[in-house]
Design an enzyme around this catalytic site. Sequence first.
Site, PDB file in Angstrom:
ATOM      1  N   LYS A 124       1.212   8.537  -2.892  1.00  0.00           N
ATOM      2  CA  LYS A 124       2.311   8.205  -1.918  1.00  0.00           C
ATOM      3  C   LYS A 124       3.277   7.222  -2.441  1.00  0.00           C
ATOM      4  O   LYS A 124       4.549   7.797  -2.308  1.00  0.00           O
ATOM      5  CB  LYS A 124       1.636   7.883  -0.604  1.00  0.00           C
ATOM      6  CG  LYS A 124       2.616   7.805   0.503  1.00  0.00           C
ATOM      7  CD  LYS A 124       2.055   7.179   1.800  1.00  0.00           C
ATOM      8  CE  LYS A 124       1.639   5.619   1.574  1.00  0.00           C
ATOM      9  NZ  LYS A 124       1.203   5.126   2.769  1.00  0.00           N
ATOM     10  N   ASP A 142       2.432  10.349   4.077  1.00  0.00           N
ATOM     11  CA  ASP A 142       2.277   9.037   4.956  1.00  0.00           C
ATOM     12  C   ASP A 142       1.124   9.593   6.226  1.00  0.00           C
ATOM     13  O   ASP A 142       1.125  10.852   6.537  1.00  0.00           O
ATOM     14  CB  ASP A 142       3.039   8.326   5.110  1.00  0.00           C
ATOM     15  CG  ASP A 142       4.176   8.646   6.018  1.00  0.00           C
ATOM     16  OD1 ASP A 142       4.006   9.827   6.629  1.00  0.00           O
ATOM     17  OD2 ASP A 142       5.018   7.860   6.642  1.00  0.00           O
TER      18      ASP A 142
END
Length: 231
Positions: A124, A142
Amino acid sequence: MPDVALVRRARKVNRVLAETYPDARCELDFDDAFQLLVVTVLSAQTTDKRVNAVRPTLVAAYPDAAAMAGADRAHLEQIVGPLGFFRAKTDALLRLSQALVEKHDGQVPARLDDLVQLPGVGRKTANVVLGNAFGIPGITVDTHFGRLARRLGWTELTDPVKVEHEIGALFPKADWTMLSHHLIWHGRRRCHAKRPACGACPVARWCPSFGDEGPTDPVEALKLVRTEGRA
């Protein structure tokens, strides 16, 4: 191969969200790749606004990896203290900056494989840096992105890496970074985890979850709409 109808629907949603949020971007402030890497690591379990508030002091004291690698721990803890978990975050910044100095001459690498080898950096964070600092397309899964992808019926998966690959197959690679921004902005402003503003949603007609968790009445839903992300 993904279903053609799903691809068309997903791309339509992305186009509408692009029109709805023309200013969508990374909401963390940064001037270079190192700053973006640092503030993204700091953003865990806090808000972008709080990270942005401490960034000027942090950058002034430690403008690059070499400076941060040699930081006084107590001083660094004092700066990041308002963000919570300051001891763990100080450890993360020291280990990260030291690894950059030792393995990459203090420079942030522009390859996913290199980034995820850095302490405290997962896919991420790596995709945030690649997409926003280097212009290399990446999907940032996310909590907002994953929630919306499932509500929109694009995936049933929960593992972030699997979600990244499944959603990536629905869109041209060039769209990946802005797709991430569009979904994250929508998640922060309308499609909340609790009580999404379904009746004020610009993509409601393509959402199989419409009305499942949020009010469908436009007036009631409009009260839930935020003009910006959580403080």
